[in-house]
Write a protein that holds these residues in place. Structure first.
Motif, PDB file in Angstrom:
ATOM      1  N   GLU A 227       0.803  -1.462  -0.166  1.00 39.05           N
ATOM      2  CA  GLU A 227      -0.029  -0.040  -0.066  1.00 39.05           C
ATOM      3  C   GLU A 227       0.869   1.233  -0.020  1.00 39.05           C
ATOM      4  N   LEU A 228       2.035   1.118   0.800  1.00 38.50           N
ATOM      5  CA  LEU A 228       2.602   2.331   0.797  1.00 38.50           C
ATOM      6  C   LEU A 228       3.842   2.695  -0.279  1.00 38.50           C
ATOM      7  N   LEU A 229       4.054   1.324  -1.017  1.00 39.72           N
ATOM      8  CA  LEU A 229       4.815   1.558  -2.293  1.00 39.72           C
ATOM      9  C   LEU A 229       3.935   1.977  -3.473  1.00 39.72           C
ATOM     10  N   VAL A 230       2.866   1.529  -3.522  1.00 44.79           N
ATOM     11  CA  VAL A 230       1.908   2.059  -4.548  1.00 44.79           C
ATOM     12  C   VAL A 230       1.780   3.652  -4.150  1.00 44.79           C
ATOM     13  N   GLY A 231       1.552   3.934  -2.946  1.00 39.26           N
ATOM     14  CA  GLY A 231       1.306   5.321  -2.765  1.00 39.26           C
ATOM     15  C   GLY A 231       0.003   5.664  -1.784  1.00 39.26           C
ATOM     16  N   ARG A 232       0.355   6.033  -0.448  1.00 41.33           N
ATOM     17  CA  ARG A 232      -0.566   6.343   0.215  1.00 41.33           C
ATOM     18  C   ARG A 232      -0.856   7.750   0.816  1.00 41.33           C
ATOM     19  N   PRO A 233      -2.037   8.599   0.605  1.00 38.36           N
ATOM     20  CA  PRO A 233      -2.002   9.688   0.978  1.00 38.36           C
ATOM     21  C   PRO A 233      -2.004   9.803   2.621  1.00 38.36           C
ATOM     22  N   LEU A 234      -1.858  11.324   3.023  1.00 34.09           N
ATOM     23  CA  LEU A 234      -1.821  11.733   4.412  1.00 34.09           C
ATOM     24  C   LEU A 234      -3.145  11.391   4.822  1.00 34.09           C
ATOM     25  N   PRO A 235      -3.620  10.800   6.129  1.00 35.65           N
ATOM     26  CA  PRO A 235      -4.732  10.775   6.724  1.00 35.65           C
ATOM     27  C   PRO A 235      -5.620  12.091   6.310  1.00 35.65           C
ATOM     28  N   ARG A 236      -6.996  11.747   6.212  1.00 34.88           N
ATOM     29  CA  ARG A 236      -8.123  12.610   5.786  1.00 34.88           C
ATOM     30  C   ARG A 236      -7.899  13.890   6.691  1.00 34.88           C
ATOM     31  N   GLU A 237      -7.880  13.751   7.974  1.00 33.56           N
ATOM     32  CA  GLU A 237      -7.921  14.994   8.779  1.00 33.56           C
ATOM     33  C   GLU A 237      -6.642  15.797   8.618  1.00 33.56           C
ATOM     34  N   THR A 238      -5.739  15.150   8.200  1.00 35.33           N
ATOM     35  CA  THR A 238      -4.319  15.988   7.967  1.00 35.33           C
ATOM     36  C   THR A 238      -4.470  16.775   6.552  1.00 35.33           C
ATOM     37  N   ARG A 239      -5.146  15.797   5.694  1.00 32.91           N
ATOM     38  CA  ARG A 239      -5.460  16.450   4.176  1.00 32.91           C
ATOM     39  C   ARG A 239      -6.251  17.719   4.606  1.00 32.91           C
ATOM     40  N   GLU A 240      -7.295  17.512   5.289  1.00 35.76           N
ATOM     41  CA  GLU A 240      -8.103  18.862   5.415  1.00 35.76           C
ATOM     42  C   GLU A 240      -7.472  20.172   6.266  1.00 35.76           C
ATOM     43  N   ALA A 241      -6.229  19.621   7.160  1.00 37.46           N
ATOM     44  CA  ALA A 241      -5.402  20.487   7.704  1.00 37.46           C
ATOM     45  C   ALA A 241      -4.396  21.359   6.641  1.00 37.46           C
ATOM     46  N   ILE A 262       2.628   9.971   1.231  1.00 42.94           N
ATOM     47  CA  ILE A 262       3.323   9.675   2.449  1.00 42.94           C
ATOM     48  C   ILE A 262       4.580   8.713   1.673  1.00 42.94           C
ATOM     49  N   GLN A 263       5.836   9.227   1.761  1.00 41.24           N
ATOM     50  CA  GLN A 263       6.942   9.019   1.121  1.00 41.24           C
ATOM     51  C   GLN A 263       7.892   8.046   2.060  1.00 41.24           C
ATOM     52  N   GLY A 264       7.559   8.220   3.473  1.00 42.76           N
ATOM     53  CA  GLY A 264       8.484   7.549   4.471  1.00 42.76           C
ATOM     54  C   GLY A 264       7.982   7.996   5.869  1.00 42.76           C
ATOM     55  N   PRO A 265       8.270   7.272   6.719  1.00 34.44           N
ATOM     56  CA  PRO A 265       7.956   7.835   8.080  1.00 34.44           C
ATOM     57  C   PRO A 265       8.665   9.098   8.452  1.00 34.44           C
ATOM     58  N   GLY A 266       7.675  10.144   8.795  1.00 37.73           N
ATOM     59  CA  GLY A 266       8.389  11.538   8.938  1.00 37.73           C
ATOM     60  C   GLY A 266       8.463  12.305   7.673  1.00 37.73           C
ATOM     61  N   GLU A 267       8.025  11.579   6.439  1.00 41.94           N
ATOM     62  CA  GLU A 267       8.158  12.175   5.250  1.00 41.94           C
ATOM     63  C   GLU A 267       7.227  12.325   4.326  1.00 41.94           C
ATOM     64  N   ALA A 268       6.687  13.482   4.046  1.00 43.04           N
ATOM     65  CA  ALA A 268       5.288  13.508   3.084  1.00 43.04           C
ATOM     66  C   ALA A 268       5.615  14.531   1.930  1.00 43.04           C
ATOM     67  N   LEU A 269       4.622  14.445   0.943  1.00 41.42           N
ATOM     68  CA  LEU A 269       5.032  15.434  -0.285  1.00 41.42           C
ATOM     69  C   LEU A 269       3.657  15.905  -0.431  1.00 41.42           C
ATOM     70  N   VAL A 270       3.429  17.308  -0.527  1.00 42.26           N
ATOM     71  CA  VAL A 270       2.241  17.759  -1.044  1.00 42.26           C
ATOM     72  C   VAL A 270       2.353  18.737  -2.383  1.00 42.26           C
ATOM     73  N   ALA A 271       1.209  18.476  -3.100  1.00 42.33           N
ATOM     74  CA  ALA A 271       1.265  18.986  -4.480  1.00 42.33           C
ATOM     75  C   ALA A 271      -0.099  19.570  -4.663  1.00 42.33           C
ATOM     76  N   ARG A 304       7.805  17.535   3.753  1.00 41.42           N
ATOM     77  CA  ARG A 304       9.124  17.829   3.209  1.00 41.42           C
ATOM     78  C   ARG A 304       9.015  18.604   1.925  1.00 41.42           C
ATOM     79  N   ARG A 305       8.240  18.214   0.999  1.00 37.90           N
ATOM     80  CA  ARG A 305       8.312  18.756  -0.277  1.00 37.90           C
ATOM     81  C   ARG A 305       6.800  19.381  -0.526  1.00 37.90           C
ATOM     82  N   VAL A 306       7.039  20.400  -1.224  1.00 40.03           N
ATOM     83  CA  VAL A 306       5.847  21.068  -1.495  1.00 40.03           C
ATOM     84  C   VAL A 306       5.738  21.832  -2.786  1.00 40.03           C
TER      85      VAL A 306
END
Length: 324
Positions: A227-241, A262-271, A304-306
């Protein structure tokens, strides 16, 4: 951690490395002891447990490799870093659990049921099982402590956090050690049943059940990493934030499209595709993008990346097309 308490990611490899090292050291010694006890007692369940512990040891070596390689810095050939390697190696670890432990245990159990076995003195096996239970319990306690602390820090129930955490190395240790304790009880039950009845059927059934338990653990871990290799988004409440922080920038009219990963533990991308208010000059758009990035990092430090793409809203696109 304040406002980011439910960002759905974890940071840092140090505590995870310690947890995996404790599990690896415990399993290596236990595997040898179980193998010797299995040969002495003639118990297929004990040999299955030896294969189980050996598979767990191989798994933890792969998890340590995952932790080391995923921590490498960004370079020209890997512009978004190596965080994804954690999930590749963790996936291989799940396969090792299935092949090294489950297949052998099920095969050995079926062989015992069809061919029978000569039961020897089970005393050594009981002693090894008791010592292994203590060591596995200590290893599990280390993993559970880490998960419980991280869950509390993020204001998430323990079970929910364990199910959704992107730190699959710690998740693997907790699940495998839990399965190991259950496997020890099954092996003890097989030994006791054989001792009371003189039949090796109990031992064979215990071995098959141990294999089935390992199949389940391998499936859960494999699914989580896939699931994480395919690509999992941040949780819904975090996306709303994230969306709320973008809309809080004065120059922003609307968020047309939002993608998080989610790219890894403690690492996420937002576009995101952003519709800026009419009449905002280019230099103000640039400043607004900088402000948005700062706000996102303050709210969700795992980001980490926006990447923000100024995009005209639907109404402006249609009016522009009509003017032509």
């Amino acid at each position: 951690m304040g406002r980011e308490a439910k960002d759905g990611t974890d940071g840092g490899n140090g505590e995870s490395t310690f947890t995996v090292l404790v599990a690896a050291a415990a399993n290596l010694g236990i595997a040898v002891a179980k193998a010797v006890a299995g040969l002495i007692s003639g118990s297929s369940a004990m040999l299955s447990e030896a294969a189980h512990s050996l598979a767990d040891t191989v798994t933890e070596v792969m998890l340590l490799t995952a932790l080391k390689r995923s921590g490498k810095p960004v370079d020209e050939d890997h512009p978004v870093g190596y965080a994804g390697e954690r999930y590749v190696w963790a996936m291989l670890a799940a396969v090792a659990t299935f092949v090294g432990g489950a297949v052998f245990s099920i095969y050995d159990g079926i062989h015992t049921l069809t061919k029978g076995e000569d039961l020897g003195d089970p005393l050594v096996s009981y002693i090894v099982l008791a010592v292994a239970f203590v060591l596995e319990g200590f290893s599990l306690r280390t993993g559970v402590r880490q998960v419980r602390a991280e869950a509390k820090e993020r204001g998430t129930p323990f079970a929910t956090y364990l199910r959704r955490t992107p730190d699959t190395t710690v998740k693997a240790v907790v699940l495998e050690d839990s399965a190991a304790l259950a496997g020890l009880l099954l092996a003890a039950g097989g030994l006791l049943g054989g001792q009371l009845t003189g039949s090796g059927v109990w031992d064979g059934v215990a071995s098959i059940l141990i294999g089935a338990l390992l199949v389940y653990v391998a499936w859960v871990l494999g699914r989580s990493n896939a699931e994480l290799l395919v690509g999992r988004p941040l949780p819904r409440e975090t996306r709303e934030a994230v969306r709320a922080e973008l809309l809080a920038v004065p120059q922003v009219e609307a968020v047309l499209d939002l993608t998080t990963l989610i790219q890894g533990p403690g690492e996420a991308l937002v576009a995101a595709k952003i519709d800026f208010r009419d009449g905002v000059p280019a230099e103000e758009v640039e400043r607004a993008c900088e402000e948005a990035e700062e706000r996102l990092r303050a709210r969700v430090p795992a980001v980490r990346r926006v990447y923000l793409d100024p995009t005209p809203g639907r109404g402006r696109r249609e009016s522009g097309a009509g003017a032509e």
